[in-house]
Write an enzyme that holds these catalytic residues in place. Structure first.
Site, PDB file in Angstrom:
ATOM      1  N   LYS A 136       0.856  -1.185   0.000  1.00 41.39           N
ATOM      2  CA  LYS A 136       0.000   0.000   0.000  1.00 41.39           C
ATOM      3  C   LYS A 136       0.883   1.222   0.000  1.00 41.39           C
ATOM      4  O   LYS A 136       1.995   1.202   0.526  1.00 41.39           O
ATOM      5  CB  LYS A 136      -0.878   0.019   1.262  1.00 41.39           C
TER       6      LYS A 136
HETATM    7  N1  GLU Z   1      -7.339   0.055  -3.213  1.00 41.92           N
HETATM    8  C1  GLU Z   1      -8.101  -1.134  -3.456  1.00 41.92           C
HETATM    9  C2  GLU Z   1      -8.139  -1.988  -2.207  1.00 41.92           C
HETATM   10  O1  GLU Z   1      -7.970  -1.515  -1.113  1.00 41.92           O
HETATM   11  C3  GLU Z   1      -7.650  -1.883  -4.699  1.00 41.92           C
HETATM   12  C4  GLU Z   1      -6.226  -2.346  -4.697  1.00 41.92           C
HETATM   13  C5  GLU Z   1      -5.761  -2.933  -6.031  1.00 41.92           C
HETATM   14  O2  GLU Z   1      -6.567  -3.074  -6.940  1.00 41.92           O
HETATM   15  O3  GLU Z   1      -4.576  -3.228  -6.108  1.00 41.92           O
HETATM   16  O4  GLU Z   1      -8.413  -3.149  -2.267  1.00 41.92           O
END
Ligand code: GLU
Length: 430
Positions: free
Chosen positions: A120
Protein backbone atom coordinates in the site's frame (compact mmCIF):
# COMPACT_ATOMS: atom_id res chain seq x y z
CA UNK A 1 4.42 -16.78 30.53
CA UNK A 2 3.72 -14.35 27.74
CA UNK A 3 2.45 -15.97 24.57
CA UNK A 4 4.72 -16.11 21.55
CA UNK A 5 1.82 -14.68 19.58
CA UNK A 6 1.68 -11.24 21.07
CA UNK A 7 3.78 -8.08 21.58
CA UNK A 8 4.09 -5.71 18.66
CA UNK A 9 7.38 -5.57 16.76
CA UNK A 10 6.95 -1.87 16.21
CA UNK A 11 8.95 0.06 18.78
CA UNK A 12 7.11 3.31 18.35
CA UNK A 13 3.76 1.91 19.47
CA UNK A 14 3.88 2.27 23.23
CA UNK A 15 0.23 1.73 23.95
CA UNK A 16 -2.33 -0.27 22.12
CA UNK A 17 -4.83 2.17 20.74
CA UNK A 18 -8.12 0.75 19.59
CA UNK A 19 -8.18 3.03 16.59
CA UNK A 20 -4.70 2.27 15.36
CA UNK A 21 -5.51 0.14 12.28
CA UNK A 22 -2.16 -1.60 12.50
CA UNK A 23 -2.99 -2.81 16.01
CA UNK A 24 -6.42 -3.99 14.84
CA UNK A 25 -4.80 -5.94 12.03
CA UNK A 26 -2.08 -7.41 14.26
CA UNK A 27 -4.41 -8.56 17.01
CA UNK A 28 -6.49 -10.49 14.46
CA UNK A 29 -3.31 -11.85 12.87
CA UNK A 30 -2.06 -13.04 16.27
CA UNK A 31 -5.36 -14.71 17.11
CA UNK A 32 -5.50 -16.51 13.76
CA UNK A 33 -1.83 -17.54 14.02
CA UNK A 34 -2.47 -18.98 17.46
CA UNK A 35 -5.51 -20.96 16.29
CA UNK A 36 -3.52 -22.26 13.32
CA UNK A 37 -0.62 -23.11 15.61
CA UNK A 38 1.61 -21.38 13.10
CA UNK A 39 5.19 -22.48 13.68
CA UNK A 40 7.54 -20.01 15.34
CA UNK A 41 9.70 -19.31 12.25
CA UNK A 42 6.74 -18.63 9.98
CA UNK A 43 5.15 -16.50 12.66
CA UNK A 44 8.29 -14.40 13.05
CA UNK A 45 8.63 -13.87 9.31
CA UNK A 46 4.99 -13.33 8.41
CA UNK A 47 4.16 -10.75 11.03
CA UNK A 48 6.56 -8.14 9.63
CA UNK A 49 6.41 -6.34 6.29
CA UNK A 50 9.03 -7.08 3.68
CA UNK A 51 9.99 -3.48 3.03
CA UNK A 52 8.90 0.02 4.07
CA UNK A 53 9.82 2.94 1.87
CA UNK A 54 9.56 6.53 3.01
CA UNK A 55 10.05 9.18 0.37
CA UNK A 56 10.13 12.96 0.32
CA UNK A 57 8.40 14.43 -2.69
CA UNK A 58 9.52 17.94 -3.73
CA UNK A 59 6.70 19.49 -5.75
CA UNK A 60 6.50 22.80 -7.60
CA UNK A 61 3.27 24.44 -6.46
CA UNK A 62 1.26 26.86 -8.63
CA UNK A 63 2.62 29.72 -6.53
CA UNK A 64 6.08 28.93 -7.88
CA UNK A 65 7.30 27.70 -4.46
CA UNK A 66 8.48 24.19 -3.68
CA UNK A 67 6.55 22.09 -1.19
CA UNK A 68 7.92 18.79 0.08
CA UNK A 69 5.33 16.07 0.74
CA UNK A 70 5.98 12.89 2.69
CA UNK A 71 4.94 9.58 1.15
CA UNK A 72 5.19 5.87 1.89
CA UNK A 73 5.04 2.55 0.12
CA UNK A 74 4.91 -0.50 2.36
CA UNK A 75 5.51 -3.83 0.62
CA UNK A 76 4.14 -6.32 3.06
CA UNK A 77 4.55 -9.71 1.44
CA UNK A 78 5.77 -11.26 -1.84
CA UNK A 79 5.33 -14.96 -1.06
CA UNK A 80 2.55 -15.54 -3.59
CA UNK A 81 3.58 -13.05 -6.31
CA UNK A 82 4.21 -9.36 -6.95
CA UNK A 83 3.00 -7.04 -4.22
CA UNK A 84 -0.32 -5.34 -4.99
CA UNK A 85 -2.27 -2.48 -3.51
CA UNK A 86 -3.57 1.04 -3.86
CA UNK A 87 -2.17 4.49 -3.18
CA UNK A 88 -4.13 6.96 -1.07
CA UNK A 89 -3.80 10.71 -0.76
CA UNK A 90 -5.01 12.23 2.50
CA UNK A 91 -3.90 14.62 5.24
CA UNK A 92 -4.51 11.76 7.72
CA UNK A 93 -2.15 9.20 6.16
CA UNK A 94 0.26 7.67 8.70
CA UNK A 95 2.90 4.98 8.32
CA UNK A 96 0.96 2.72 10.70
CA UNK A 97 -2.17 3.08 8.60
CA UNK A 98 -0.27 2.26 5.41
CA UNK A 99 1.33 -0.74 7.16
CA UNK A 100 -2.09 -2.08 8.13
CA UNK A 101 -3.51 -1.48 4.66
CA UNK A 102 -0.51 -3.24 3.06
CA UNK A 103 -0.99 -6.29 5.28
CA UNK A 104 -4.73 -6.31 4.53
CA UNK A 105 -3.85 -6.48 0.81
CA UNK A 106 -1.75 -9.62 1.44
CA UNK A 107 -4.62 -11.31 3.29
CA UNK A 108 -7.22 -10.05 0.80
CA UNK A 109 -5.37 -11.42 -2.23
CA UNK A 110 -4.96 -14.74 -0.43
CA UNK A 111 -8.67 -14.92 0.51
CA UNK A 112 -9.74 -14.55 -3.14
CA UNK A 113 -6.78 -16.61 -4.29
CA UNK A 114 -5.23 -14.11 -6.70
CA UNK A 115 -1.48 -14.63 -7.14
CA UNK A 116 -0.28 -11.41 -5.54
CA UNK A 117 1.26 -10.30 -2.28
CA UNK A 118 0.27 -7.07 -0.56
CA UNK A 119 1.42 -3.46 -0.58
CA UNK A 120 0.00 0.00 0.00
CA UNK A 121 1.11 3.55 -0.61
CA UNK A 122 0.10 6.85 0.89
CA UNK A 123 1.04 10.50 0.55
CA UNK A 124 0.28 13.05 3.27
CA UNK A 125 -1.42 15.83 1.34
CA UNK A 126 -4.80 17.51 1.02
CA UNK A 127 -5.91 16.80 -2.56
CA UNK A 128 -9.01 19.03 -2.14
CA UNK A 129 -6.68 22.01 -1.74
CA UNK A 130 -4.44 21.15 -4.70
CA UNK A 131 -4.81 22.01 -8.39
CA UNK A 132 -4.72 19.32 -11.05
CA UNK A 133 -1.25 20.51 -12.07
CA UNK A 134 0.05 20.26 -8.50
CA UNK A 135 -1.43 16.78 -8.14
CA UNK A 136 0.17 15.68 -11.41
CA UNK A 137 3.63 16.99 -10.45
CA UNK A 138 3.43 15.45 -6.98
CA UNK A 139 2.23 12.11 -8.38
CA UNK A 140 4.97 11.96 -11.01
CA UNK A 141 7.71 12.75 -8.50
CA UNK A 142 6.33 10.16 -6.05
CA UNK A 143 6.30 7.60 -8.90
CA UNK A 144 9.85 8.56 -9.88
CA UNK A 145 11.02 8.01 -6.29
CA UNK A 146 9.46 4.52 -6.33
CA UNK A 147 10.52 3.59 -9.85
CA UNK A 148 13.12 0.98 -8.80
CA UNK A 149 10.69 -0.73 -6.46
CA UNK A 150 7.49 -0.98 -8.51
CA UNK A 151 6.73 -2.70 -11.82
CA UNK A 152 4.67 -5.57 -13.27
CA UNK A 153 6.85 -8.24 -11.60
CA UNK A 154 7.57 -6.32 -8.41
CA UNK A 155 4.76 -4.22 -7.01
CA UNK A 156 1.68 -2.99 -8.88
CA UNK A 157 -0.10 0.10 -7.47
CA UNK A 158 -3.77 0.95 -8.01
CA UNK A 159 -6.23 3.66 -6.95
CA UNK A 160 -7.45 4.06 -3.38
CA UNK A 161 -8.90 7.03 -1.45
CA UNK A 162 -8.56 10.30 -3.44
CA UNK A 163 -6.69 8.71 -6.34
CA UNK A 164 -8.25 7.58 -9.61
CA UNK A 165 -7.71 6.55 -13.25
CA UNK A 166 -5.95 9.84 -14.01
CA UNK A 167 -3.49 9.29 -11.14
CA UNK A 168 -2.74 5.81 -12.52
CA UNK A 169 -2.24 7.19 -16.05
CA UNK A 170 0.37 9.67 -14.69
CA UNK A 171 2.18 6.90 -12.79
CA UNK A 172 2.10 4.61 -15.84
CA UNK A 173 3.51 7.39 -18.02
CA UNK A 174 6.25 8.34 -15.53
CA UNK A 175 7.27 4.71 -15.09
CA UNK A 176 7.26 4.22 -18.89
CA UNK A 177 9.42 7.33 -19.47
CA UNK A 178 12.04 5.86 -17.12
CA UNK A 179 11.79 2.42 -18.78
CA UNK A 180 11.96 4.07 -22.26
CA UNK A 181 8.97 2.05 -23.43
CA UNK A 182 5.29 1.81 -22.49
CA UNK A 183 4.67 -0.54 -19.59
CA UNK A 184 0.91 -0.69 -19.03
CA UNK A 185 1.05 -3.53 -16.46
CA UNK A 186 2.97 -1.41 -13.90
CA UNK A 187 -0.31 -0.13 -12.39
CA UNK A 188 -3.98 -1.14 -12.50
CA UNK A 189 -7.14 0.93 -12.40
CA UNK A 190 -5.99 2.81 -15.52
CA UNK A 191 -8.36 4.42 -18.03
CA UNK A 192 -9.89 1.71 -20.26
CA UNK A 193 -8.31 3.27 -23.37
CA UNK A 194 -4.84 3.05 -21.83
CA UNK A 195 -4.67 -0.60 -20.87
CA UNK A 196 -7.35 -0.49 -18.19
CA UNK A 197 -9.94 -3.23 -17.79
CA UNK A 198 -13.63 -2.89 -18.52
CA UNK A 199 -15.51 -3.18 -15.24
CA UNK A 200 -12.55 -2.21 -13.03
CA UNK A 201 -14.08 1.06 -11.88
CA UNK A 202 -17.25 -0.67 -10.66
CA UNK A 203 -15.49 -3.84 -9.46
CA UNK A 204 -15.35 -3.18 -5.70
CA UNK A 205 -19.05 -2.22 -5.60
CA UNK A 206 -19.99 -5.14 -7.85
CA UNK A 207 -18.00 -7.55 -5.68
CA UNK A 208 -19.98 -6.30 -2.67
CA UNK A 209 -23.24 -6.99 -4.52
CA UNK A 210 -22.13 -10.57 -5.22
CA UNK A 211 -21.22 -11.39 -1.61
CA UNK A 212 -24.31 -9.64 -0.23
CA UNK A 213 -26.43 -11.76 -2.62
CA UNK A 214 -24.83 -14.90 -1.18
CA UNK A 215 -25.34 -13.79 2.44
CA UNK A 216 -28.98 -12.91 1.77
CA UNK A 217 -29.52 -16.38 0.25
CA UNK A 218 -27.88 -17.95 3.28
CA UNK A 219 -30.43 -16.27 5.55
CA UNK A 220 -33.31 -17.04 3.17
CA UNK A 221 -34.09 -13.39 2.66
CA UNK A 222 -35.16 -11.86 -0.67
CA UNK A 223 -33.50 -8.72 -2.07
CA UNK A 224 -36.80 -6.85 -2.33
CA UNK A 225 -37.51 -7.21 1.38
CA UNK A 226 -33.89 -6.54 2.42
CA UNK A 227 -33.24 -3.08 3.88
CA UNK A 228 -29.73 -1.81 3.24
CA UNK A 229 -27.82 1.08 4.81
CA UNK A 230 -24.73 2.33 2.97
CA UNK A 231 -22.13 4.60 4.56
CA UNK A 232 -20.23 6.42 1.80
CA UNK A 233 -21.10 7.28 -1.77
CA UNK A 234 -17.73 7.26 -3.48
CA UNK A 235 -16.32 4.65 -5.80
CA UNK A 236 -17.21 1.85 -3.39
CA UNK A 237 -20.38 2.96 -1.54
CA UNK A 238 -21.96 4.87 -4.42
CA UNK A 239 -21.51 2.08 -6.93
CA UNK A 240 -22.55 -0.63 -4.46
CA UNK A 241 -25.71 1.36 -3.67
CA UNK A 242 -26.52 1.77 -7.38
CA UNK A 243 -26.00 -1.91 -8.14
CA UNK A 244 -27.92 -3.07 -5.05
CA UNK A 245 -30.81 -0.73 -5.96
CA UNK A 246 -30.79 -2.10 -9.52
CA UNK A 247 -30.90 -5.65 -8.11
CA UNK A 248 -34.08 -4.78 -6.17
CA UNK A 249 -32.69 -4.12 -2.67
CA UNK A 250 -34.32 -1.38 -0.65
CA UNK A 251 -31.64 1.19 0.24
CA UNK A 252 -33.03 3.00 3.28
CA UNK A 253 -30.04 5.23 4.03
CA UNK A 254 -26.89 6.52 2.35
CA UNK A 255 -24.31 9.17 3.26
CA UNK A 256 -21.29 11.09 2.11
CA UNK A 257 -18.58 12.71 4.28
CA UNK A 258 -20.95 15.46 5.41
CA UNK A 259 -23.84 13.22 6.54
CA UNK A 260 -26.64 11.01 5.35
CA UNK A 261 -30.28 10.69 4.35
CA UNK A 262 -32.81 8.15 5.60
CA UNK A 263 -36.19 6.96 4.36
CA UNK A 264 -37.55 3.66 5.73
CA UNK A 265 -39.65 3.30 2.56
CA UNK A 266 -36.47 3.27 0.41
CA UNK A 267 -34.47 5.91 -1.47
CA UNK A 268 -34.39 6.37 -5.24
CA UNK A 269 -30.62 5.87 -5.43
CA UNK A 270 -29.91 7.02 -9.03
CA UNK A 271 -31.85 10.20 -8.28
CA UNK A 272 -30.15 10.83 -4.90
CA UNK A 273 -26.67 10.26 -6.37
CA UNK A 274 -27.45 12.59 -9.27
CA UNK A 275 -28.45 15.22 -6.67
CA UNK A 276 -25.21 14.59 -4.75
CA UNK A 277 -23.11 15.00 -7.90
CA UNK A 278 -24.71 18.32 -8.82
CA UNK A 279 -24.98 19.91 -5.37
CA UNK A 280 -21.93 18.13 -3.80
CA UNK A 281 -24.02 17.23 -0.72
CA UNK A 282 -27.25 15.43 0.21
CA UNK A 283 -28.36 18.53 2.10
CA UNK A 284 -31.74 19.78 0.88
CA UNK A 285 -32.69 16.47 -0.77
CA UNK A 286 -36.44 16.10 -0.38
CA UNK A 287 -38.59 13.38 1.13
CA UNK A 288 -35.97 12.07 3.57
CA UNK A 289 -34.78 12.56 7.11
CA UNK A 290 -31.21 13.71 7.61
CA UNK A 291 -28.91 11.62 9.81
CA UNK A 292 -25.28 11.98 10.85
CA UNK A 293 -22.76 9.38 9.75
CA UNK A 294 -22.71 8.14 13.31
CA UNK A 295 -26.52 7.80 13.56
CA UNK A 296 -26.67 6.09 10.19
CA UNK A 297 -24.63 3.15 11.48
CA UNK A 298 -27.17 2.53 14.24
CA UNK A 299 -30.28 2.47 12.01
CA UNK A 300 -32.48 -0.61 11.99
CA UNK A 301 -31.67 -2.54 8.81
CA UNK A 302 -30.83 -5.98 7.40
CA UNK A 303 -27.53 -5.21 5.69
CA UNK A 304 -25.09 -2.50 6.77
CA UNK A 305 -22.37 -1.53 4.30
CA UNK A 306 -19.70 0.74 5.82
CA UNK A 307 -17.92 1.89 2.66
CA UNK A 308 -16.12 5.02 3.78
CA UNK A 309 -13.14 4.78 6.05
CA UNK A 310 -11.56 3.00 9.04
CA UNK A 311 -12.75 2.81 12.65
CA UNK A 312 -16.47 3.41 12.16
CA UNK A 313 -17.62 0.51 14.32
CA UNK A 314 -15.77 0.51 17.62
CA UNK A 315 -16.25 -0.63 21.22
CA UNK A 316 -18.21 2.62 21.67
CA UNK A 317 -21.05 1.82 19.25
CA UNK A 318 -20.83 -1.92 18.41
CA UNK A 319 -23.62 -2.75 20.89
CA UNK A 320 -25.94 -0.36 19.04
CA UNK A 321 -25.47 -1.86 15.56
CA UNK A 322 -28.75 -3.45 14.47
CA UNK A 323 -28.05 -5.13 11.12
CA UNK A 324 -28.16 -8.87 10.46
CA UNK A 325 -25.32 -8.75 7.91
CA UNK A 326 -22.31 -6.42 8.02
CA UNK A 327 -20.66 -6.16 4.59
CA UNK A 328 -17.42 -4.21 4.96
CA UNK A 329 -16.87 -2.15 1.82
CA UNK A 330 -14.11 -0.04 3.40
CA UNK A 331 -10.79 -1.38 4.65
CA UNK A 332 -10.82 -1.70 8.43
CA UNK A 333 -14.21 -0.10 9.20
CA UNK A 334 -14.48 -2.24 12.36
CA UNK A 335 -11.89 -2.20 15.14
CA UNK A 336 -10.65 -5.47 16.60
CA UNK A 337 -12.15 -4.47 19.95
CA UNK A 338 -15.62 -4.41 18.35
CA UNK A 339 -15.33 -7.88 16.77
CA UNK A 340 -16.36 -9.85 19.82
CA UNK A 341 -19.31 -7.53 20.52
CA UNK A 342 -20.66 -8.05 16.99
CA UNK A 343 -20.14 -11.78 17.32
CA UNK A 344 -22.08 -11.83 20.61
CA UNK A 345 -24.95 -10.03 18.91
CA UNK A 346 -25.04 -12.72 16.22
CA UNK A 347 -24.23 -10.32 13.38
CA UNK A 348 -22.95 -12.11 10.29
CA UNK A 349 -19.80 -10.27 9.18
CA UNK A 350 -18.55 -10.35 5.60
CA UNK A 351 -15.05 -9.14 6.50
CA UNK A 352 -13.36 -6.39 4.48
CA UNK A 353 -10.66 -8.72 3.16
CA UNK A 354 -13.40 -10.61 1.32
CA UNK A 355 -16.20 -8.04 0.94
CA UNK A 356 -14.13 -5.39 -0.85
CA UNK A 357 -11.83 -7.79 -2.73
CA UNK A 358 -13.70 -7.24 -6.02
CA UNK A 359 -11.40 -4.30 -6.77
CA UNK A 360 -8.15 -6.20 -6.53
CA UNK A 361 -9.69 -9.20 -8.30
CA UNK A 362 -10.40 -7.12 -11.40
CA UNK A 363 -6.99 -5.46 -10.93
CA UNK A 364 -5.57 -8.93 -11.34
CA UNK A 365 -7.67 -9.39 -14.50
CA UNK A 366 -6.35 -6.03 -15.76
CA UNK A 367 -2.74 -7.08 -15.14
CA UNK A 368 -3.37 -10.37 -16.97
CA UNK A 369 -5.01 -8.56 -19.93
CA UNK A 370 -2.13 -6.05 -20.15
CA UNK A 371 0.41 -8.85 -20.21
CA UNK A 372 -1.56 -10.78 -22.85
CA UNK A 373 -2.26 -7.66 -24.89
CA UNK A 374 -5.78 -9.02 -25.29
CA UNK A 375 -8.79 -7.39 -23.65
CA UNK A 376 -11.98 -9.03 -22.44
CA UNK A 377 -15.55 -7.89 -22.87
CA UNK A 378 -17.14 -6.39 -19.76
CA UNK A 379 -19.58 -9.28 -19.36
CA UNK A 380 -16.61 -11.69 -19.32
CA UNK A 381 -14.87 -9.59 -16.62
CA UNK A 382 -18.07 -9.41 -14.53
CA UNK A 383 -18.75 -13.13 -14.83
CA UNK A 384 -15.19 -14.00 -13.75
CA UNK A 385 -15.51 -11.55 -10.87
CA UNK A 386 -18.77 -13.20 -9.81
CA UNK A 387 -17.17 -16.66 -10.00
CA UNK A 388 -14.30 -15.51 -7.78
CA UNK A 389 -16.45 -13.71 -5.20
CA UNK A 390 -19.03 -16.49 -4.89
CA UNK A 391 -16.39 -19.23 -4.62
CA UNK A 392 -14.44 -17.21 -2.03
CA UNK A 393 -17.59 -16.52 0.00
CA UNK A 394 -18.42 -20.23 0.05
CA UNK A 395 -14.82 -21.21 0.89
CA UNK A 396 -14.91 -18.78 3.80
CA UNK A 397 -18.25 -20.04 5.17
CA UNK A 398 -17.07 -23.64 4.93
CA UNK A 399 -13.80 -22.78 6.65
CA UNK A 400 -15.62 -20.92 9.46
CA UNK A 401 -18.00 -23.86 9.99
CA UNK A 402 -15.21 -26.45 9.88
CA UNK A 403 -13.14 -24.59 12.48
CA UNK A 404 -16.08 -23.29 14.54
CA UNK A 405 -14.89 -19.70 14.34
CA UNK A 406 -16.53 -16.45 13.26
CA UNK A 407 -16.09 -15.30 9.66
CA UNK A 408 -13.53 -12.59 10.51
CA UNK A 409 -11.25 -15.08 12.25
CA UNK A 410 -11.87 -17.59 9.45
CA UNK A 411 -10.82 -15.06 6.80
CA UNK A 412 -7.52 -14.36 8.57
CA UNK A 413 -6.91 -18.06 9.20
CA UNK A 414 -7.62 -18.98 5.58
CA UNK A 415 -5.37 -16.20 4.26
CA UNK A 416 -2.51 -16.83 6.71
CA UNK A 417 -2.71 -20.56 6.00
CA UNK A 418 -2.35 -19.97 2.24
CA UNK A 419 0.54 -17.51 2.61
CA UNK A 420 2.24 -19.79 5.18
CA UNK A 421 1.94 -22.79 2.88
CA UNK A 422 3.62 -20.97 -0.01
CA UNK A 423 6.28 -19.47 2.26
CA UNK A 424 7.11 -22.91 3.62
CA UNK A 425 7.44 -24.45 0.14
CA UNK A 426 9.64 -21.62 -1.10
CA UNK A 427 11.81 -22.08 2.00
CA UNK A 428 13.77 -19.41 3.79
CA UNK A 429 16.70 -17.68 2.08
CA UNK A 430 18.41 -17.06 5.36
N1 GLU B 1 -7.34 0.06 -3.21
C1 GLU B 1 -8.10 -1.13 -3.46
C2 GLU B 1 -8.14 -1.99 -2.21
O1 GLU B 1 -7.97 -1.52 -1.11
C3 GLU B 1 -7.65 -1.88 -4.70
C4 GLU B 1 -6.23 -2.35 -4.70
C5 GLU B 1 -5.76 -2.93 -6.03
O2 GLU B 1 -6.57 -3.07 -6.94
O3 GLU B 1 -4.58 -3.23 -6.11
O4 GLU B 1 -8.41 -3.15 -2.27
Amino acid sequence: MESMYSSSYVDDIREIKEENPFESMMSRFDRAAQLLELDADLYAVMRVPNRELKVYIPTRMDSGRMQVFEGYRVQHNFARGPAKGGIRYSPDVTLDEVRALAAWMTWKCAVVNVPFGGAKGGVICDPQQMSLGELERMTRRYAAELVDFIGPEKDVPAPDMNTNEQTMAWIMDTYSMHARHTVTACVTGKPVDLGGSSGRREATGRGLLFVINEAVKRFQMAPTSTRVVVQGSGNVGGIAAELLHEAGYKIVAISDVHGGIYNPAGIDIPNALKYLRTTRSFEGYEGVETVSNHELLELDCDVLVPAATENQITSQNADKIKCKVLAEGANGPTTAAADEMLHQKGIFVIPDILANAGGVTVSYFEWVQDRMGYFWREDVVNQRLQDTMVASFNDLCRYADAHSVDTRTAAYMLAIDRVAYDTRIRGFYA
